[in-house]
Write an enzyme that holds these catalytic residues in place. Sequence first.
Site, mmCIF file in Angstrom:
data_model
loop_
_atom_site.group_PDB
_atom_site.id
_atom_site.type_symbol
_atom_site.label_atom_id
_atom_site.label_comp_id
_atom_site.label_asym_id
_atom_site.label_seq_id
_atom_site.Cartn_x
_atom_site.Cartn_y
_atom_site.Cartn_z
ATOM 1 N N GLU A 90 49.749 45.655 10.219
ATOM 2 C CA GLU A 90 49.116 44.269 9.766
ATOM 3 C C GLU A 90 49.250 44.832 8.236
ATOM 4 O O GLU A 90 49.194 44.108 7.877
ATOM 5 C CB GLU A 90 47.741 44.529 10.323
ATOM 6 C CG GLU A 90 47.812 43.692 11.873
ATOM 7 C CD GLU A 90 47.664 42.491 12.262
ATOM 8 O OE1 GLU A 90 48.512 41.698 10.365
ATOM 9 O OE2 GLU A 90 48.020 41.865 13.342
ATOM 10 N N GLU A 121 49.602 62.757 26.206
ATOM 11 C CA GLU A 121 48.322 63.511 25.390
ATOM 12 C C GLU A 121 47.982 64.531 25.687
ATOM 13 O O GLU A 121 47.493 65.515 24.947
ATOM 14 C CB GLU A 121 47.148 62.206 26.047
ATOM 15 C CG GLU A 121 46.182 62.510 27.440
ATOM 16 C CD GLU A 121 44.994 62.289 27.447
ATOM 17 O OE1 GLU A 121 44.339 62.586 27.802
ATOM 18 O OE2 GLU A 121 44.707 60.724 27.186
#
Length: 304
Positions: A90, A121
Amino acid sequence: MAEQDLLKTLGQLITEQRNPNSMQIDTLSAYEIVQIINNEDKQVPLAIEKVLPQIAQAVEKIVEAFQQGGRLVYIGAGTSGRLGVLDASECPPTFGVSPEMVKGIIAGGERALRHPIEGAEDNKEAGKQDLQAVEFSPKDVLVGIAASGRTPYVLGALAYAKELGAITVSIASNPNSAMSQIADIVIDTVVGAEVLTGSSRMKSGTAQKLVLNMLTTASMILIGKCYQNLMVDVQASNQKLVARAIRIVMQATECSREIAETTLALAENNAKLAIMMILADLDKDGAEQLLSQQQGKISRYTIV
């Protein structure tokens, strides 16, 4: 980690505890369910309020990095990684910065944005390797994100960044985590047990999103990417944003729409430049020079 040890570790995490307020949630109506979720979500801003000093400290370090040519890099797995990528993506349209200035890295790469990647992960070495792939340097700031505070992928990245001498920040929902033992700045948003036990995409994820918003927005404000509360560096890349740029120029200078449109065209759709042209009554070159002298901050000109 052995299964028995992992079970013990998870059992000690606040985010893995059962929430007494939602124990019978499977027997409730739709309205009662969303009411419980809403009530739990109210705890999130209260938890963040307690760590505002640490968030502000992180912002100051990020600003220093930007001013010295460094970057802000987010890293995480699953929801945490996706939120980092979202916030980073953004920044270019909102603040007119290079996509390289704020980067988001997720365990498992691009595919992990939409699909779970088994074991991603748990790979501590991959965290280091992914930082090396983006040429992470001591000038950069690393923000490791993991609700548990113990994700191996993030721990590996934090340890590598620390080894390089870079500023490290941790965002977790459990206090005194493994991540907090590494990071220079510790942001523990302790939001309590989730409505669905262990579903850290809920309150923990909401807290992460709010903190990331603060980190980038406050940092961009401090380096001059806004004037008053207007996004003057917005990239007018579509019809909506062109209209927004016109409104921003009008609001900042109290000029007519016609003047705003004409000046924006002369400024090549650069709202900040158009504003300075109008406020200082300068042509494009003169306004660019003045902005450079004021380090890109319109307020330094208007307050004098």
